[in-house]
Design a protein around this motif. Structure first.
Motif, PDB file in Angstrom:
ATOM      1  N   ILE A  41     -28.491 -15.543 -18.022  1.00  0.00           N
ATOM      2  CA  ILE A  41     -27.112 -15.604 -18.507  1.00  0.00           C
ATOM      3  C   ILE A  41     -26.772 -14.270 -19.178  1.00  0.00           C
ATOM      4  N   ASP A  42     -25.565 -13.797 -18.975  1.00  0.00           N
ATOM      5  CA  ASP A  42     -25.095 -12.551 -19.590  1.00  0.00           C
ATOM      6  C   ASP A  42     -24.734 -12.820 -21.049  1.00  0.00           C
ATOM      7  N   THR A  43     -25.219 -11.977 -21.956  1.00  0.00           N
ATOM      8  CA  THR A  43     -24.937 -12.185 -23.388  1.00  0.00           C
ATOM      9  C   THR A  43     -23.444 -12.102 -23.694  1.00  0.00           C
ATOM     10  N   ARG A  44     -22.703 -11.387 -22.866  1.00  0.00           N
ATOM     11  CA  ARG A  44     -21.247 -11.327 -23.087  1.00  0.00           C
ATOM     12  C   ARG A  44     -20.618 -12.695 -22.876  1.00  0.00           C
ATOM     13  N   ASP A  45     -21.160 -13.462 -21.935  1.00  0.00           N
ATOM     14  CA  ASP A  45     -20.676 -14.827 -21.721  1.00  0.00           C
ATOM     15  C   ASP A  45     -21.040 -15.721 -22.903  1.00  0.00           C
ATOM     16  N   ILE A  46     -22.257 -15.550 -23.428  1.00  0.00           N
ATOM     17  CA  ILE A  46     -22.677 -16.351 -24.582  1.00  0.00           C
ATOM     18  C   ILE A  46     -21.764 -16.066 -25.776  1.00  0.00           C
TER      19      ILE A  46
END
Length: 290
Positions: free
Chosen positions: A172-177
Motif C-alpha cells: 500500500i502507498d503511504t500517501r493513500d494511508i
C-alpha cells in the motif's frame, strides 16, 4: 472558512504524517504538527497558516502538555525504533485518556490481531483497555519501505535484499494511508471503533516487484531472497539497533507465513477511488532509486 477544532499529527514530517497534514489543511482543518525538530521542520509549512508546530517526543513526557494543548483529535504512528510499548508508548496513551481526546487514529499493522508479540498489537490492546475512542488503520507493507529502508541496496547493488521468501505482499502507498487517516479524522463518528485492514489492489512476490522495477527504471533489479538470519545479521552489522532489527525480522517472518498477501476493499471504499498502483509508485519515486 476553517474548522475550529485542532488536530495533532505526530510524525508530521514522515511519509504518512505529511500527507495527513496536507489533506487536513486542504480541507480547511487546523493542524498542529508534532515533530522532533521544530526548527528543521518549520520550512515545510511556512506558507500554510493552518499549521502550527510543536516539539514532541514519546520518550519525554514533558513535551506532552504543550503538544496537546487545545487538541481534540490525534493521529500517530509508532516510531520504528520504539520497540517496547509499555515503556515507550503507554505513558502517552494514558495522557490522551486524561485529556479526554475525542478521536485517536493509530497506524497499526495488517494481521496484528493474530500476532500478539508485535508492538502494534500491544498498543492496540492498551488503547482498547483505556477505552480511547480509536480508529485502527492496519495497512499491509508500505511501498515507501523500498525508497527508505531498502533504498541503499537498490541504489548500490540493484537488489532487493529482503527476507520475504516466495510470499506475496499486498503493498500500500503511504500517501493513500495518510489520505485515509485524514478522511477518518474529518468524519469521526462513523469511524470510531473501526479496525480497517488496508491494502493495495494486487499482491506481488518480490520477484514480481523486481521485474516491475526493472521495466520502469530501465536497469536490472534482482531479488536475492536472503534468509531471515542473514538479513538480521547484515542490518545489525550495518548499524541497525538490535531491537529494531528484531522487529523488522519478525515482520518479514510474518510475511513469509503468508500474512501479507491479503487484499481488501477498504482502501478503495474509504478513498472512493482505486488505491495507488505499484507501477505508479515506482514512477513517482523514480529519482529515489537512482
Amino acid at each position: 472558512m476553517t474548522n475550529l477544532e485542532k488536530i495533532l499529527v505526530l510524525g508530521a514530517t514522515g511519509n504518512i504524517g505529511f500527507t495527513v497534514v496536507q489533506t487536513l489543511t486542504a480541507a480547511g482543518h487546523q493542524v498542529r504538527a508534532g515533530v522532533s525538530n521544530p526548527e528543521k521542520s518549520r520550512a515545510l509549512w511556512q506558507n500554510n497558516d493552518l499549521v502550527d508546530i510543536a516539539h514532541f517526543n514519546f520518550l519525554d513526557t514533558g513535551t506532552y502538555p504543550a503538544a496537546l494543548e487545545g487538541i481534540s483529535k490525534v493521529f500517530f504512528v509508532r516510531p520504528p525504533q520504539l520497540s517496547t510499548p509499555k515503556e515507550d508508548m503507554f505513558p502517552f496513551l494514558q495522557f490522551l485518556k486524561e485529556r479526554q481526546i475525542a478521536h485517536v487514529v493509530f497506524v497499526s499493522l495488517i494481521g496484528v490481531e493474530k500476532n500478539p508479540v508485535t508492538p502494534h498489537h500491544k498498543i492496540e490492546k492498551e488503547m482498547m483497555r483505556l477505552d480511547l475512542p480509536f480508529t485502527f488503520l492496519r495497512p499491509s507493507f508500505f511501498m515507501q519501505n523500498l525508497n527508505t529502508t531498502h533504498q541503499e541496496d537498490i541504489q548500490k547493488h540493484d537488489d532487493l535484499f529482503i527476507p520475504a521468501g516466495n510470499a506475496r505482499t499486498s503493498f500500500i502507498d503511504t500517501r493513500d494511508i495518510g489520505e485515509i487517516a485524514a478522511i477518518c479524522l474529518m468524519n469521526t463518528p462513523q469511524h470510531i471503533g473501526q479496525k480497517y485492514s488496508i491494502t493495495g489492489k494486487e499482491a506481488l512476490t518480490y520477484y514480481e516487484v523486481a521485474e516491475k522495477m526493472t521495466a520502469i527504471l530501465g536497469r536490472k533489479i534482482t531479488y536475492s531472497k536472503p534468509s531471515l538470519l542473514r538479513f538480521r545479521a547484515t542490518i545489525i552489522k550495518r548499524g541497525t539497533p538490535k531491537a529494531f532489527a528484531n522487529v523488522m525480522t519478525m515482520l518479514y517472518f510474518i510475511t513469509q507465513m503468508g500474512n501479507a498477501k491479503q487484499i481488501t476493499p477498504a482502501a478503495q471504499e474509504l478513498l472512493q477511488r482505486e488505491a495507488t498502483s505499484f507501477d505508479q509508485y515506482v514512477k513517482d519515486y523514480r529519482e529515489d532509486f537512482l
